[in-house]
Design a protein around this motif. Structure first.
Motif, PDB file in Angstrom:
ATOM      1  N   ILE A  13       1.033  -1.238   0.363  1.00  0.00           N
ATOM      2  CA  ILE A  13      -0.211   0.108   0.319  1.00  0.00           C
ATOM      3  C   ILE A  13       0.990   0.775  -0.028  1.00  0.00           C
ATOM      4  CG2 ILE A  13      -1.674   1.113   0.963  1.00  0.00           C
ATOM      5  CD1 ILE A  13      -2.441  -1.148   2.667  1.00  0.00           C
ATOM      6  N   GLY A  14       0.717   1.908  -1.353  1.00  0.00           N
ATOM      7  CA  GLY A  14       2.156   3.482  -1.280  1.00  0.00           C
ATOM      8  C   GLY A  14       2.928   3.503  -2.382  1.00  0.00           C
ATOM      9  N   GLY A  15       2.975   3.461  -2.894  1.00  0.00           N
ATOM     10  CA  GLY A  15       3.497   4.124  -4.435  1.00  0.00           C
ATOM     11  C   GLY A  15       4.692   4.958  -4.807  1.00  0.00           C
ATOM     12  N   GLY A  16       4.935   5.194  -3.249  1.00  0.00           N
ATOM     13  CA  GLY A  16       5.687   5.861  -2.942  1.00  0.00           C
ATOM     14  C   GLY A  16       8.050   6.161  -3.315  1.00  0.00           C
ATOM     15  N   ILE A  17       8.414   6.503  -2.518  1.00  0.00           N
ATOM     16  CA  ILE A  17      10.306   6.245  -2.969  1.00  0.00           C
ATOM     17  C   ILE A  17      10.112   4.671  -2.249  1.00  0.00           C
ATOM     18  CG2 ILE A  17      12.045   7.105  -2.079  1.00  0.00           C
ATOM     19  CD1 ILE A  17      10.844   9.229  -3.529  1.00  0.00           C
ATOM     20  N   GLY A  18      10.142   4.441  -0.747  1.00  0.00           N
ATOM     21  CA  GLY A  18       9.965   2.684  -0.515  1.00  0.00           C
ATOM     22  C   GLY A  18       8.909   1.825  -0.943  1.00  0.00           C
ATOM     23  N   GLY A  19       7.495   2.010  -0.990  1.00  0.00           N
ATOM     24  CA  GLY A  19       6.761   0.977  -1.335  1.00  0.00           C
ATOM     25  C   GLY A  19       7.513   0.760  -3.090  1.00  0.00           C
ATOM     26  N   SER A  20       7.923   1.483  -3.879  1.00  0.00           N
ATOM     27  CA  SER A  20       8.193   1.416  -5.816  1.00  0.00           C
ATOM     28  C   SER A  20       8.963   0.603  -5.706  1.00  0.00           C
ATOM     29  CB  SER A  20       7.780   2.806  -5.923  1.00  0.00           C
ATOM     30  OG  SER A  20       8.816   3.752  -5.670  1.00  0.00           O
ATOM     31  N   LEU A  21      10.032   0.974  -5.051  1.00  0.00           N
ATOM     32  CA  LEU A  21      11.697  -0.367  -4.785  1.00  0.00           C
ATOM     33  C   LEU A  21      10.998  -1.566  -3.954  1.00  0.00           C
ATOM     34  CD1 LEU A  21      14.683   0.234  -5.185  1.00  0.00           C
ATOM     35  CD2 LEU A  21      14.885   0.945  -3.393  1.00  0.00           C
ATOM     36  N   LEU A  22      10.758  -1.767  -3.135  1.00  0.00           N
ATOM     37  CA  LEU A  22      10.245  -2.570  -2.765  1.00  0.00           C
ATOM     38  C   LEU A  22       9.439  -3.968  -4.243  1.00  0.00           C
ATOM     39  CD1 LEU A  22       9.871  -5.345  -0.867  1.00  0.00           C
ATOM     40  CD2 LEU A  22       8.005  -3.418   0.202  1.00  0.00           C
ATOM     41  N   ALA A  23       8.888  -2.855  -4.898  1.00  0.00           N
ATOM     42  CA  ALA A  23       7.747  -3.541  -5.775  1.00  0.00           C
ATOM     43  C   ALA A  23       8.444  -3.855  -6.806  1.00  0.00           C
ATOM     44  CB  ALA A  23       6.485  -2.204  -5.672  1.00  0.00           C
ATOM     45  N   LYS A  24       9.616  -2.805  -7.063  1.00  0.00           N
ATOM     46  CA  LYS A  24      10.570  -3.127  -8.158  1.00  0.00           C
ATOM     47  C   LYS A  24      11.379  -4.526  -7.709  1.00  0.00           C
ATOM     48  CE  LYS A  24      14.595  -2.851 -10.795  1.00  0.00           C
ATOM     49  NZ  LYS A  24      15.411  -3.161 -10.480  1.00  0.00           N
ATOM     50  N   THR A  25      11.392  -4.573  -6.699  1.00  0.00           N
ATOM     51  CA  THR A  25      12.883  -6.185  -5.826  1.00  0.00           C
ATOM     52  C   THR A  25      11.910  -7.189  -5.991  1.00  0.00           C
ATOM     53  OG1 THR A  25      13.695  -3.996  -5.304  1.00  0.00           O
ATOM     54  CG2 THR A  25      14.125  -6.248  -4.640  1.00  0.00           C
ATOM     55  N   ILE A  26      10.236  -7.211  -5.531  1.00  0.00           N
ATOM     56  CA  ILE A  26       9.565  -8.631  -5.445  1.00  0.00           C
ATOM     57  C   ILE A  26       9.619  -8.808  -6.286  1.00  0.00           C
ATOM     58  CG2 ILE A  26      10.839  -8.272  -3.037  1.00  0.00           C
ATOM     59  CD1 ILE A  26       7.455  -7.945  -2.389  1.00  0.00           C
ATOM     60  N   ALA A  30       6.496 -12.421  -6.351  1.00  0.00           N
ATOM     61  CA  ALA A  30       5.456 -12.905  -5.771  1.00  0.00           C
ATOM     62  C   ALA A  30       4.630 -11.965  -6.558  1.00  0.00           C
ATOM     63  CB  ALA A  30       4.975 -12.151  -4.139  1.00  0.00           C
ATOM     64  N   ASP A  31       2.874 -12.509  -6.245  1.00  0.00           N
ATOM     65  CA  ASP A  31       1.945 -12.219  -6.416  1.00  0.00           C
ATOM     66  C   ASP A  31       1.917 -11.088  -6.199  1.00  0.00           C
ATOM     67  OD1 ASP A  31      -0.451 -11.866  -7.909  1.00  0.00           O
ATOM     68  OD2 ASP A  31      -1.242 -13.688  -6.497  1.00  0.00           O
ATOM     69  N   LEU A  32       2.152  -9.703  -6.703  1.00  0.00           N
ATOM     70  CA  LEU A  32       1.880  -8.402  -6.528  1.00  0.00           C
ATOM     71  C   LEU A  32       1.103  -7.885  -6.819  1.00  0.00           C
ATOM     72  CD1 LEU A  32       4.295  -6.380  -4.972  1.00  0.00           C
ATOM     73  CD2 LEU A  32       5.301  -6.284  -7.215  1.00  0.00           C
ATOM     74  N   THR A  33       0.356  -7.196  -6.211  1.00  0.00           N
ATOM     75  CA  THR A  33      -0.054  -6.236  -5.927  1.00  0.00           C
ATOM     76  C   THR A  33       0.304  -4.986  -5.462  1.00  0.00           C
ATOM     77  OG1 THR A  33      -2.100  -7.650  -6.339  1.00  0.00           O
ATOM     78  CG2 THR A  33      -2.737  -4.712  -5.580  1.00  0.00           C
ATOM     79  N   LEU A  34       0.427  -3.906  -6.034  1.00  0.00           N
ATOM     80  CA  LEU A  34       0.069  -2.351  -5.347  1.00  0.00           C
ATOM     81  C   LEU A  34      -0.745  -0.833  -5.674  1.00  0.00           C
ATOM     82  CD1 LEU A  34       2.955   0.039  -4.606  1.00  0.00           C
ATOM     83  CD2 LEU A  34       3.111   0.556  -7.079  1.00  0.00           C
ATOM     84  N   ILE A  35      -0.922  -0.556  -4.710  1.00  0.00           N
ATOM     85  CA  ILE A  35      -2.356   0.082  -4.368  1.00  0.00           C
ATOM     86  C   ILE A  35      -1.804   1.235  -4.218  1.00  0.00           C
ATOM     87  CG2 ILE A  35      -4.144   0.731  -3.191  1.00  0.00           C
ATOM     88  CD1 ILE A  35      -4.557  -2.183  -2.363  1.00  0.00           C
ATOM     89  N   ASP A  36      -2.235   2.464  -5.195  1.00  0.00           N
ATOM     90  CA  ASP A  36      -1.739   3.770  -4.982  1.00  0.00           C
ATOM     91  C   ASP A  36      -2.488   4.397  -5.384  1.00  0.00           C
ATOM     92  OD1 ASP A  36       0.030   5.980  -4.303  1.00  0.00           O
ATOM     93  OD2 ASP A  36       0.616   5.705  -6.232  1.00  0.00           O
ATOM     94  N   PRO A  37      -3.485   5.630  -4.516  1.00  0.00           N
ATOM     95  CA  PRO A  37      -4.407   6.486  -5.249  1.00  0.00           C
ATOM     96  C   PRO A  37      -3.491   7.070  -6.580  1.00  0.00           C
ATOM     97  CG  PRO A  37      -3.698   7.191  -3.273  1.00  0.00           C
ATOM     98  CD  PRO A  37      -2.480   6.396  -3.683  1.00  0.00           C
ATOM     99  N   LYS A  38      -2.483   7.386  -6.814  1.00  0.00           N
ATOM    100  CA  LYS A  38      -1.907   7.781  -8.229  1.00  0.00           C
ATOM    101  C   LYS A  38      -1.241   6.583  -8.686  1.00  0.00           C
ATOM    102  CE  LYS A  38       2.308   9.562  -5.352  1.00  0.00           C
ATOM    103  NZ  LYS A  38       2.509   8.162  -4.964  1.00  0.00           N
TER     104      LYS A  38
END
Length: 358
Positions: A13-26, A30-38
């Motif tokens: 939850i959150g596609g800012g500085i930390g959330g985006s790098l984590l999403a890109k890295t994993i 994983a079966d990954l979902t990124l939730i972000d209002p933008k």
């Protein structure tokens, strides 16, 4: 907790500085979902440069899909969580095996990159058409914006008003003094221990009243004060007892929310005793990526990576060539710390870390 196909469901939850790098890295683990209002990642430390040089924003505002090629992107806000699901503002129920909360600060920005770039163009026009500019707030944002305007538009009268006794109160007095000296040498008028009533201007008048009764004339103003944490939505959730008195999530040394085996938190919303900065959010993301990979592969908790709080390092840009930098044992100002940050503001380096062209 096994999902279909054998891959664990990770929701960030959150596609800012930390959330985006984590999403890109994993994303391939994983079966990954990124939730972000933008729809985009914004390198927020470049925001003030974008206001004086809007073309810079094309590199510092990055659509999530540019770096996230193997995950779901859900463009909405999370409004609640249960032990197994995230509930979203658009009525969605997104199931998770592991959850990472990385919501940062509440900052109402447009949904699309195009709209965000138009916003920077409008801010730039506001600066270009003004002869006198008032900046309210003497933290890093206010100081950096004053430095950017003074560098790019040296003919404009810039006044910075701060309610505290010194600029940059989050770091040491040497850095504050050096920043103050730099701004004053560029003809920025700095007024300390004053508040400004932004509602005091009447129609057609551009005169602002201060707490001392003084009047400041300015064609426009920019409010550069701290934004609230984006954790209020958790106060009615299963994590309500995990928030400290400042609204931060209490985490253990593995960056798990205390008492929870499958919920992590990273970035500014954590209660880790350190300065809240982008490079530390990146460090949080890499520790959690390592721990999620270990757990998803069936590894032992005893092998999980521990996060060590960062030491006090802060670099505040002063225009395009200078900066003030505080390190654990010294404070520097001028061109040398400026070489570290001020030219490109780490944008090329961060884009490369996200797997993109600098």
């Amino acid at each position: 907790m096994e999902s279909g196909g054998g891959r664990r469901r990770v929701v960030i939850i959150g596609g800012g500085i930390g959330g985006s790098l984590l999403a890109k890295t994993i994303q391939f683990n994983a079966d990954l979902t990124l939730i972000d209002p933008k729809e985009y990642l914004e390198l927020t430390w470049a925001n003030l440069r974008n206001m004086v040089e809007p073309s810079f924003a094309d590199r510092s505002v990055i659509n999530h899909r540019e770096y996230l090629t193997n995950g779901r992107i859900v463009t909405t806000a999370a409004i609640n969580i249960t032990d197994t699901e995230v509930l979203t503002a658009d009525g969605g129920h997104i199931v998770y095996d592991y959850l990472v909360i990385a919501t940062g600060h509440a900052d109402p920005v447009p949904v699309t990159k195009v709209e965000r770039l138009h916003q920077y163009d409008a801010e730039n026009q506001k600066i270009q058409s003004a002869q006198s500019i008032l900046i309210v707030g003497g933290g890093p944002s206010g100081v950096e914006l004053a430095g950017e305007i003074a560098t790019d538009f040296p003919g404009k009268k810039v006044t910075l008003v701060h309610k505290g006794p010194r600029l940059l109160e989050f770091i040491g007095t040497k850095a504050s003094d050096k920043s103050l000296g730099w701004l004053r040498s560029r003809k920025v008028e700095v007024k300390l221990e004053l508040a400004v009533d932004l509602n005091s201007t009447s129609d057609g008048s551009q005169v602002y009243q201060t707490s001392s009764g003084e009047s400041i004339q300015a064609d426009c103003h920019f409010l550069c004060v701290a934004k609230p944490l984006a954790t209020a939505w958790l106060s009615e959730s299963i994590l309500k007892t995990n928030l400290d008195k400042n609204g931060r999530l209490m985490v253990d040394e593995y960056l798990r929310v205390k008492g929870r085996s499958n919920i992590f938190a990273i970035g500014d919303i954590t209660d880790i005793p350190e300065l809240k900065q982008g490079y530390l959010a990146h460090r949080h993301a890499l520790v959690v990526a390592k721990n999620l990979k270990l757990l998803m592969d069936g590894g032992k908790e005893s092998k999980m990576a521990k996060y060590e709080p960062g030491s006090v390092i802060a670099i505040v840009s002063l225009g395009k060539k200078d900066a003030v930098a505080q390190f654990p044992f010294t404070t520097l100002s001028g061109r040398i710390p400026g070489l570290l940050k001020s030219g490109d503001l780490f944008v090329g380096r961060t884009r490369k870390q996200m797997g993109l062209q600098p």
